[in-house]
Design a protein around this motif. Structure first.
Motif, PDB file in Angstrom:
ATOM      1  N   LEU A  99       0.815  -1.213   0.000  1.00 46.36           N
ATOM      2  CA  LEU A  99       0.000   0.000   0.000  1.00 46.36           C
ATOM      3  C   LEU A  99       0.847   1.261   0.000  1.00 46.36           C
ATOM      4  O   LEU A  99       0.319   2.354  -0.215  1.00 46.36           O
ATOM      5  N   LEU A 248      -9.548   2.661   5.236  1.00 42.71           N
ATOM      6  CA  LEU A 248      -9.664   3.387   3.973  1.00 42.71           C
ATOM      7  C   LEU A 248     -10.460   4.673   4.181  1.00 42.71           C
ATOM      8  O   LEU A 248     -11.503   4.669   4.838  1.00 42.71           O
ATOM      9  N   THR A 270      -4.007   9.147  -4.300  1.00 37.64           N
ATOM     10  CA  THR A 270      -3.821   8.156  -3.239  1.00 37.64           C
ATOM     11  C   THR A 270      -5.110   7.385  -2.988  1.00 37.64           C
ATOM     12  O   THR A 270      -5.101   6.159  -2.829  1.00 37.64           O
ATOM     13  N   TYR A 271      -6.235   8.108  -2.942  1.00 36.18           N
ATOM     14  CA  TYR A 271      -7.528   7.467  -2.737  1.00 36.18           C
ATOM     15  C   TYR A 271      -7.816   6.444  -3.835  1.00 36.18           C
ATOM     16  O   TYR A 271      -8.222   5.310  -3.566  1.00 36.18           O
ATOM     17  N   ARG A 274      -5.404   3.387  -3.657  1.00 34.42           N
ATOM     18  CA  ARG A 274      -5.655   2.513  -2.517  1.00 34.42           C
ATOM     19  C   ARG A 274      -6.733   1.472  -2.823  1.00 34.42           C
ATOM     20  O   ARG A 274      -6.633   0.324  -2.401  1.00 34.42           O
ATOM     21  N   GLN A 277      -5.062  -1.219  -4.922  1.00 27.58           N
ATOM     22  CA  GLN A 277      -4.027  -1.919  -4.173  1.00 27.58           C
ATOM     23  C   GLN A 277      -4.626  -2.790  -3.070  1.00 27.58           C
ATOM     24  O   GLN A 277      -4.194  -3.924  -2.858  1.00 27.58           O
TER      25      GLN A 277
END
Length: 647
Positions: A99, A248, A270-271, A274, A277
């Protein structure tokens, strides 16, 4: 010195070099095992090269000038050949490291091609992609009841490498999708995992014609592992918290942010990364957590067959379950709003809600065509009386000749029928498309368990072709799986729109083009309905005005009163009239090409065939399938000046 001194020195040198090389090799292997688990495969040193280097050091250290070089070289080569090559170890990173990998943004074909070799290398080790999509979330929907087009496609590999593909630059054909991107999405040997990934695939097909196959919904996989404890639901956020202890950020500000902005913020990237991932991290965790799944290999890589076996029965299956969203209270509020303001937008991939009953009535994209229950190609053969092969056909047709007594059975396997009469035509050569056996599989992706027929030249054009060009046109009927068929139809829509603009042949429903609205008749009908509904409540001047309008249309004497029957007749008046100049889109396009004669219609055929090759990139076309199929034969048989009579 004894005469045995030189011989002893040679033997001592050789044995010392051999033992030294083996000792260094043993030390190398011991250190190799102690490498940290997060070291990348690319940083490892090839074992063969290490052995060669060690042997070279030993050779320089122990060789004496009096020792023959040829003898030493022979001894060292023998030691080298006895050293077996080691398999390249595969290190599965921890969830924290996975992550922590920063995503990479892709906005053009050139950027994708630079990144593809690395992704291809990782897929060869573990053929799985974590997949997710983002699009602009709005309160309403478009006029056709559809949500916004997908803006961002996220794909993550087992190491955490995440590619964010901005689809805005590929919208409306601004630039073509990279072939390798299209192929990896429809590759039946690469699993695409996520929460709601099947629904994401449908949106990508609907918006861009991208065919997505081999999807696995993680919610099914979580439910299959009986030892898995799921306390907070089956959303992506809940699974990540329960199984990976990862939190999350699903805040409304991020989820509903502008995914089509010129520059995405670091928080948006990033959101988005994620979600993809975490999806592949959950997949690897779930495969190793259940007793039925068995342990996840830590070295040697994954095989697709093994992964597919563990996901048996879950591939390309849409999730059907009860609501288990991110926030139960928020979901309840959202459902209460939906009762007041109906919304046809599908639920978020990570926020599964109670299924809309209207949505459940629809079949998944591509399934509404009813896949064939029997093979299309039986690959039976018809032969002329002298034994010359004529064509392939289905078994029903071949048996018809036998039942009629005009053919005899030559062979059971393959099924060959020899005709007892002279056929009307024979193939020009034995290298003919209709003489080749064909496989019953999707010509694009190779899927063999579900397929339907695809008209490469759509029927709305082919139906208007002259009879000479409609004879034996099975060349332009190919097999596609339901997913590729749906994607192909999207691409066909783009070409149809291009043809509509080129030849001023508008598309649309027949009711909107063939029938025109007559404004005068509509005014008369409205006037009659107003008089029947309101009656005496209307002001006298207005009532007289409406009556005069109806009398004028019905040719009634102005001094006579309108009867109830006359008002009823006017109130039920048909306001649409037939458009005498209406020409269907397909007929207009074909007529324009027919003005150039036979070559013009051949050009239209070629355009559609080439469009299919370019858009779908089929990898399993039947042998001898050609863009110019039968064109030279038509010119020889009919001539370029053939009078065209359209149907």
């Amino acid at each position: 010195m004894s005469h045995r001194g030189p011989l002893t020195a040679v033997i001592t040198t050789v044995l010392g070099a051999t033992l030294g090389g083996l000792l260094i090799w043993r030390v190398y292997r011991t250190k190799r095992k102690r490498l940290p688990s997060n070291q990348k495969v690319a940083d490892s040193v090839e074992p063969i090269c290490a052995v060669e280097k060690a042997i070279s050091v030993v050779e320089l250290q122990y060789t004496e000038p009096k020792t023959p070089p040829a003898l030493l070289e022979k001894e060292f080569k023998a030691v080298e050949c006895q050293t077996p090559p080691l398999p390249t170890p595969v290190q599965i990173p921890s969830f924290e490291k996975l992550l922590g990998v920063k995503p990479v943004m892709v906005s053009s074909e050139e950027e994708w091609l630079q990144l593809w070799p690395l992704m291809q290398k990782e897929l060869s080790v573990c053929p799985v992609l974590g997949l997710d999509c983002e699009w602009v979330k709005t309160e309403g929907v478009s006029a056709k009841g559809r949500s916004s087009a997908v803006s961002l496609l996220q794909m993550a590999t087992y190491s955490g490498l995440c590619v964010l593909v901005r689809l805005l630059t590929f919208r409306s054909g601004q630039q073509p999708f990279p072939l390798s991107l299209m192929e990896v999405l429809r590759d039946p040997h690469v699993l695409k995992v996520g929460v709601g990934c099947y629904e994401d695939g449908k949106k990508l097909t609907r918006d861009y014609g991208l065919s997505i196959t081999c999807t696995v919904d993680l919610r099914y996989l979580a439910l299959r592992q009986r030892q898995t404890k799921v306390n907070n639901g089956l959303s992506l956020k809940s699974l990540a918290a329960d199984l990976l202890n990862v939190s999350l950020d699903k805040s409304l500000e991020l989820r509903c942010s502008d995914w089509e902005a010129d520059q995405l913020t670091l928080e948006q990237m990033t959101y988005a990364a994620r979600d993809a991932q975490v999806s592949i991290a959950l997949f690897l965790h779930l495969l190793g957590s259940g007793s039925e799944a068995g342990p996840v290999p830590s070295s040697g890589g994954f095989s697709y067959s093994d992964l597919a076996t563990r996901c048996q029965g879950l591939v390309d299956v849409p999730f059907r379950g009860r609501g288990d969203g991110e926030d139960k209270a928020a979901d309840g509020e959202r459902r209460r709003r939906s009762r007041k303001t109906p919304s046809y937008e599908s639920p978020e991939p990570g926020d599964q809600q109670v299924p809309d009953p209207r949505k459940n009535k629809r079949k998944p994209l591509g399934v509404g065509y009813s896949a064939r229950k029997s093979p299309l190609y039986d690959n039976c053969f018809l032969h002329a009386p002298d034994g010359q092969p004529l064509c392939t056909c289905d078994k029903k047709k071949a048996k018809w000749y036998l039942d009629k007594g005009i053919g005899v059975l030559q062979s059971e396997e393959p099924f060959v029928v020899r005709l007892l009469f002279e056929p009307s035509g024979r193939p020009d050569s034995q290298q003919d498309y209709y003489l080749t056996a064909k496989e019953n599989l999707c010509v694009v992706c190779g899927k063999a368990d579900s397929y339907i027929r695809k008209n490469i030249v759509p029927h709305e054009y082919r139906r208007h072709f002259p009879t000479e060009m409609k004879d034996h046109n099975s060349h332009d009927i190919l097999l596609l799986c339901t997913s590729c068929h749906a994607a192909s139809n999207v691409h066909d829509g783009f070409l149809k729109q291009t043809l509509a603009e080129e030849f001023t042949a508008p598309q649309g429903c027949e009711e909107g083009v063939r029938l025109l609205e007559d404004s005068d008749r509509r005014k008369v009908r409205s006037a009659a309905r107003a008089l029947l509904t309101a009656g005496d409540a209307l002001p006298e001047p207005r009532r007289k005005e409406l009556q005069d309008l109806i009398k004028s249309f019905l040719n009634t004497d102005e001094t006579q009163e309108l009867t109830g029957d006359a008002l009823q007749q006017a109130a039920s008046l048909e306001t649409r009239i037939f458009n005498e100049s209406y020409v269907p889109h397909g007929q207009k396009v074909v007529t324009a090409h027919a003005e150039l004669g036979l070559k013009g219609l051949m050009e239209l055929e070629c355009r559609w065939r080439q469009h299919f090759l370019t858009a779908m990139q089929p990898r399993h076309l039947p042998p001898l399938w050609s863009v110019n199929h039968n064109h030279s034969k038509f010119l020889r048989k009919y001539g370029a000046d053939l009078p065209i009579q359209l149907n």
